[in-house]
Enzyme design. Structure first.
Site, mmCIF file in Angstrom:
data_model
loop_
_atom_site.group_PDB
_atom_site.id
_atom_site.type_symbol
_atom_site.label_atom_id
_atom_site.label_comp_id
_atom_site.label_asym_id
_atom_site.label_seq_id
_atom_site.Cartn_x
_atom_site.Cartn_y
_atom_site.Cartn_z
ATOM 1 N N THR A 153 -39.686 -4.548 2.010
ATOM 2 C CA THR A 153 -40.937 -3.935 1.582
ATOM 3 C C THR A 153 -41.464 -4.664 0.349
ATOM 4 O O THR A 153 -40.680 -5.272 -0.379
ATOM 5 C CB THR A 153 -40.620 -2.464 1.242
ATOM 6 O OG1 THR A 153 -40.459 -1.765 2.459
ATOM 7 C CG2 THR A 153 -41.655 -1.795 0.391
ATOM 8 N N ASP A 184 -40.455 6.209 1.868
ATOM 9 C CA ASP A 184 -40.863 6.536 0.500
ATOM 10 C C ASP A 184 -42.165 5.848 0.090
ATOM 11 O O ASP A 184 -42.901 6.347 -0.770
ATOM 12 C CB ASP A 184 -39.774 6.080 -0.485
ATOM 13 C CG ASP A 184 -39.537 4.567 -0.370
ATOM 14 O OD1 ASP A 184 -39.163 4.113 0.734
ATOM 15 O OD2 ASP A 184 -39.770 3.840 -1.356
ATOM 16 N N THR A 204 -38.044 0.046 -3.583
ATOM 17 C CA THR A 204 -37.751 -0.515 -2.257
ATOM 18 C C THR A 204 -36.310 -0.152 -1.896
ATOM 19 O O THR A 204 -35.494 0.084 -2.774
ATOM 20 C CB THR A 204 -37.923 -2.050 -2.246
ATOM 21 O OG1 THR A 204 -37.375 -2.575 -1.029
ATOM 22 C CG2 THR A 204 -37.222 -2.724 -3.413
ATOM 23 N N GLY A 207 -35.500 4.338 2.212
ATOM 24 C CA GLY A 207 -36.577 5.271 1.896
ATOM 25 C C GLY A 207 -36.170 6.723 1.933
ATOM 26 O O GLY A 207 -36.649 7.539 1.133
HETATM 27 N N1 ASP Z 1 -38.431 1.688 1.429
HETATM 28 C C1 ASP Z 1 -38.868 1.228 2.727
HETATM 29 C C2 ASP Z 1 -38.836 2.364 3.702
HETATM 30 O O1 ASP Z 1 -37.870 3.098 3.700
HETATM 31 C C3 ASP Z 1 -38.041 0.117 3.260
HETATM 32 C C4 ASP Z 1 -37.943 -1.081 2.369
HETATM 33 O O2 ASP Z 1 -37.881 -0.979 1.151
HETATM 34 O O3 ASP Z 1 -37.944 -2.185 2.919
HETATM 35 O O4 ASP Z 1 -39.745 2.483 4.486
#
Ligand code: ASP
Length: 287
Positions: A153, A184, A204, A207
């Site tokens: 992310t 998140d 990140t 989530g």
């Molecule tokens: N935080 C993101 C999610 O859970 C994933 C990520 O950080 O790549 O959608």
């Protein structure tokens, strides 16, 4: 004083052959935002345009390069927040847009609402004439990836000369998520938060865990209570590790331009620049 800091996600392994591409994307995003800030743009413009560059990078899981869900669709989440007004715009589970962050900003500026999801977000995009794309344009890059990290992310924080902070996050979520799953990233306080009177942060990682801690707001609150930005960032990631045994990372920025970078993964590519200084690019915790 101006500051921009961006990240390309926690969860990278050091031996991932795509890491240099992630570095390049972070550097390009920081450079775009640095130029804008030096030309007098707002922190809000800086984070939006930084994230657009990251969304364009196929190596990262946002916009182009997003993961597909179990139905084979790409559903993306994004959030932008203005630290001077606390205004927020967000979209979740939105399909067929190359730049979810700009759609999130239009939710903030063109509607009385904060968060539009799925078909409602699509309908809004069409109503305002927001550019649409084919799902294949978003997916092709993710399919081409080798050794994809589980969390890549993207996020950006900026401080402009007026002392305004802004935060932005954008993601394709996690690989093989159920249709309708929202992480998140588009949730205020979890994926990102910005308040001129405290700090800005964006997260990140896992989530489902990050939202339990409302981790971005948690960091801003710790800074408001007197913690320095780097220790506050580290403490939030320690909480994520100890309390939830979850993987993640975050960046933070306070109104004086102090930055925080913390993660419990092997690597998290990031880039930052203060005023017109050379851009720092790394994937290791600050020493
Ligand atoms: N935080 C993101 C999610 O859970 C994933 C990520 O950080 O790549 O959608």
């Amino acid at each position: 004083m101006t500051t921009i800091i961006v990240h390309g996600g926690a969860g990278w392994h050091r031996d991932n052959p795509r890491l240099p591409d992630a570095f390049a994307a972070c550097e390009a995003a920081a450079r775009t935002a640095q130029r804008l800030l030096l030309d007098g743009a707002s922190s809000l413009d800086a984070v939006e345009h930084a994230v657009r560059v990251l969304e364009d990078a196929p190596v990262l899981n946002a916009g182009r390069g997003s993961y597909a869900n179990t139905a084979g669709d790409v559903e993306m989440d994004a959030l932008i927040m203005d630290g001077s007004t606390l205004d927020i715009g967000a979209v979740a589970a939105v399909q067929r847009v190359l730049h979810p962050i700009s759609l999130a900003r239009r939710v903030m500026t063109d509607t009385p609402h904060t968060l539009l999801v799925a078909d409602g977000a699509s309908r809004f995009a069409d109503e305002i004439g927001f550019p649409r794309c084919d799902a294949s344009e978003l997916l092709a890059a993710a399919h081409a990836r080798t050794a994809a990290p589980p969390a890549d992310t993207v996020g950006a924080l900026a401080l402009d000369p007026d002392g305004n902070l802004a935060a932005a996050s954008s993601t394709g979520g996690i690989p093989r998520k159920l249709p309708g799953r929202v992480g998140d990233s588009p949730l205020p306080g979890s994926g990102a938060y910005a308040d001129n009177t405290t700090a800005a942060a964006t997260a990140t990682g896992d989530g489902e865990a990050l939202m339990k801690l409302v981790i971005s707001k948690h960091v801003c609150d710790a800074i408001a209570h007197g913690d320095a930005t780097q220790p506050a960032s580290e403490a939030a990631v320690t909480l994520l590790t100890d309390r939830l045994h979850a993987m993640g990372g975050l960046i933070a920025l306070d109104p004086r331009g102090n930055i925080g970078i913390a993660f419990n993964a092997e690597a998290m590519p990031y880039a930052f620049a203060v005023d017109d200084a050379k851009i720092t690019v790394s994937d290791a915790p600050p020493s």
